[in-house]
Scaffold this active site. Structure first.
Site, PDB file in Angstrom:
ATOM      1  N   ASP A 183       0.836  -1.196   0.000  1.00  0.00           N
ATOM      2  CA  ASP A 183       0.000   0.000   0.000  1.00  0.00           C
ATOM      3  C   ASP A 183       0.875   1.253   0.000  1.00  0.00           C
ATOM      4  O   ASP A 183       1.858   1.342   0.739  1.00  0.00           O
ATOM      5  CB  ASP A 183      -0.889  -0.024   1.246  1.00  0.00           C
TER       6      ASP A 183
ATOM      7  N   GLU B 200       1.658  -0.472  -5.029  1.00  0.00           N
ATOM      8  CA  GLU B 200       0.768   0.645  -5.362  1.00  0.00           C
ATOM      9  C   GLU B 200       1.707   1.844  -5.522  1.00  0.00           C
ATOM     10  O   GLU B 200       2.189   2.387  -4.527  1.00  0.00           O
ATOM     11  CB  GLU B 200      -0.246   0.891  -4.248  1.00  0.00           C
TER      12      GLU B 200
END
Length: 683
Positions: A324, A361
């Site tokens: 993330d 990401e």
């Protein structure tokens, strides 16, 4: 890891002298280990003064520190704007493999010494080749919570995901890899708690080594951290037995301690100055939008992440990670993103982690935070450019053409994304550097993408301010629910086009759980705070939902059967590149695409012939026809070198799969329905 490694064996372990805890802190001046009663984790039965070595590692030992015990630390240190020491506060061990919540007197969190013994029964990781991987992004609770085929006591749990009905569904669908939204222990933000809401998605990590206990079955929760971990490992083992991989969505960029005024659970009280990026005045430099950013210019936070990933990959047999806000993980001393940052390079160089799938990401919210295409070879990156282009092509462009008579752009940018985004990822990295997605947990579901022009997030308690307003969606004439069958049919076909595009593109596809049958969140594009039927999968499907599920299953089968759709490398014009697909591009008339064809907004029809150059699979060639006008058309099937015939395998104009395959010859004129796709095998 060697005996000379100063940061070895952090956390708790058994030794010949009893349990030993090792914790790193540079700024601390004192540290104590508190050990709690084995029946009452609010009652400390022993306190041990910890000693510091030359490398700032503090060690405490006690024969009372044994598996099953709860423990915590107290840390003292200097005052100042960059510090937050309080020697009376009980803190979590950053390496704790189990956590327990204590209510009443002495309330808070405790670390637990976990007995992590487990019999894997010889089950090995599936190790699905990346070009065969189809990722299914799912939420542990939301996936099985409403499934009537699962015993009520297991629904919404790790055991529920591993239930035979769950596994049968995943296998029948044709996905290979389940990517779980965060399952490392997390808590809800204080703001949400005050509103009576919860952090459903889990992007607020409390402990990087402990599974989230609330996702275990009630029986396992009652038995404690050992049982929670066993249930988690049991889930992994059963999925692996079925040939399914497990990837974890991990949140290392920030922690649950929020901003400087947020709760203190662990890192802030252990060494605020070393774990969080700050300026000289103690103000947090937040590149995550979550209140803090972990300071990856320091060795200890880097080591923490690598140790955590290695633990999950080795001890829990996890197959990969989705990082993330990975740009934050690559920010160095001065805050700039570094492609070869020690943490990112450490993942690729580690002998265990380098064998897993590592998905970035590739952005955060800080300066210079958008880094798509800039990660090193070895990472797979979420391709937001793919998402935006494909949404725009099938939705935004169609709206513009309907409203103005012109789509505004040609088919060239769509084709580039379809063929693996070579304008984003280098030749050396190839098409598998990109993870293709059209939806994810964050944003509209696919059904809502074709039914809503704007977000409808009032239920989140933020007056509809949260969630992106840039959705590239199109409601096709009515906002939300409608009984107009023409609009409903057009929406369903738009979903089939989006699914077909996603699952037939070069690159690694990610399907969001529920999109395979058209799950809706009623226009909420930021449902992070809803642990309810709004976000759970519905297992009672109507006929149209079942049709769409069958279409998804069919497309995934065709992707598997046709290697030409799954190139490993980019090809070069005029060269034979092993495991690349030779690509030829034709217009509706069957003529090789011209420069004008690529760029003209009027040219919205394309024929794409891809031929595999196999190293390990059979030779294969396909023709994909894309027609993105709202009027029916005719196609002269391309005359490609060596092709003697075409067999139609799938047509997005069909509500359900199963029509007989039809044979055609190069040069045949075939009809194509408005805004639709056709896939042929080329013989």
């Amino acid at each position: 890891m060697t005996a000379s490694d100063p940061l070895r064996d952090l956390g708790v372990r058994m030794t010949s002298h009893g349990g030993e805890l090792r914790v790193w802190s540079h700024a601390a001046t004192s540290m104590e280990l508190a050990i709690f009663d084995d029946r009452d984790p609010s009652w400390a039965v022993r306190t041990v003064t910890m000693t510091r070595d030359a490398h700032d590692v503090w060690t405490g030992r006690s024969r009372s520190l044994v598996p099953g015990r709860s423990y915590a630390i107290r840390v003292g240190g200097p005052e100042g704007p960059n510090h937050a020491f309080d020697p009376k506060r009980l803190l979590l061990d950053p390496y704790a493999r189990g956590l327990v919540r204590v209510d009443g007197p002495g309330s808070g969190w405790r670390s637990t010494f976990v007995d992590d013994a487990f019999d894997w029964g010889g089950v090995q990781k599936p190790r699905v080749p990346l070009d065969h991987a189809v990722i299914y992004e799912a939420h542990v609770r939301g996936f099985s919570k409403r499934n009537p085929a699962i015993p009520a006591e297991l629904r919404g749990s790790y055991a529920g995901l591993a239930h035979e009905s769950s596994i049968a569904y995943l296998k029948s669908l044709g996905v290979t890899t389940v990517e779980l939204l965060p399952v490392q222990a997390f808590v809800s933000e204080q703001r949400l708690v005050k509103q009576g809401l919860t952090n459903y998605w889990g992007y607020n990590t409390l402990g990087f080594f402990a599974p989230h206990a609330a996702y275990a079955s009630r029986a396992a929760q009652a038995q404690g951290s050992d049982a929670v971990l066993r249930e988690f490992k049991g889930m992994v083992r059963l999925l692996h037995e079925a040939g399914l991989e497990v990837i974890l969505d991990v949140v290392y960029n920030h922690t649950a301690e929020e901003g400087p005024e947020g709760p203190v659970y662990s890192f802030r009280g252990i060494d605020n100055a070393s774990y969080y990026r700050q300026d000289a005045h103690g103000h947090y430099v937040d590149t995550t939008g979550c209140g803090n950013a972990v300071y990856f210019a320091k060795d200890a936070p880097i080591r923490l992440v690598l140790d955590s990933m290695r633990y999950w990959a080795e001890e829990v047999q996890i197959d990969g990670f989705r990082l993330d806000l990975a740009a934050t993980l690559g920010r160095g001393e001065h805050g700039d993103f570094e492609r070869d940052h020690p943490l990112l390079r450490g993942m690729l160089d580690d002998p265990i982690l380098s064998t897993t799938k590592i998905i970035a990401e590739p952005w955060d919210v800080g300066y210079g935070g958008w880094q798509t295409g800039n990660f090193a070879r070895g990472f797979v990156e979420w391709n937001d450019r793919y998402r935006d282009r494909m949404r725009d092509f099938w939705l935004g462009d169609i709206r513009r053409e309907r409203e103005t008579g012109s789509a505004g752009s040609g088919i060239g940018r769509f084709a580039t994304r379809l063929a693996g985004s070579s304008n984003t990822f280098s030749f050396e990295r190839g098409p598998l550097a990109g993870l293709n997605f059209i939806t994810a947990h964050d944003g509209f579901t696919m059904a809502d993408l074709v039914a809503y022009d704007t977000k409808h997030n009032l239920g989140n308690g933020e007056d509809n301010r949260d969630g992106t307003s840039h959705n590239n969606s199109f409601n096709h004439g009515v906002e939300g629910d409608t009984t107009d069958e023409t609009i409903l049919a057009t929406r369903r076909k738009a979903i089939r086009n989006l699914l077909g595009t996603l699952l037939l593109s070069a690159g690694v596809p990610m399907l969001t759980a529920g999109d395979e049958y058209g799950r809706s969140q009623r226009g909420n594009n930021n449902a992070y705070c809803h642990d309810s039927e709004l976000t759970w999968l519905d297992w009672e499907r109507d006929d149209r939902q079942q049709d769409l599920e069958d279409v998804t299953r069919t497309i995934l089968r065709l992707r598997h059967e046709n290697p030409a759709l799954r190139p490993v490398r980019f090809g070069r014009f005029g060269e034979e590149t092993p495991s690349a697909s030779r690509m030829e591009w034709f217009n509706a008339e069957g003529v090789t695409m011209s420069e004008e064809d690529w760029n003209s907004p009027a040219e919205r029809t394309l024929q794409y012939v891809a031929a595999s150059t196999p190293e390990v699979e059979h030779a294969n060639r396909v023709l994909l026809v894309v027609h993105a006008h709202e009027e029916a058309g005719e196609i002269t099937l391309a005359t490609a070198a060596g092709v003697t015939g075409y067999t139609k395998l799938w047509d997005s104009a069909d509500e359900r799969p199963g029509r007989a395959e039809t044979a055609h010859s190069p040069g045949d004129v075939v009809s194509i329905e408005p805004t639709s796709m056709q896939l042929y095998r080329a013989d």
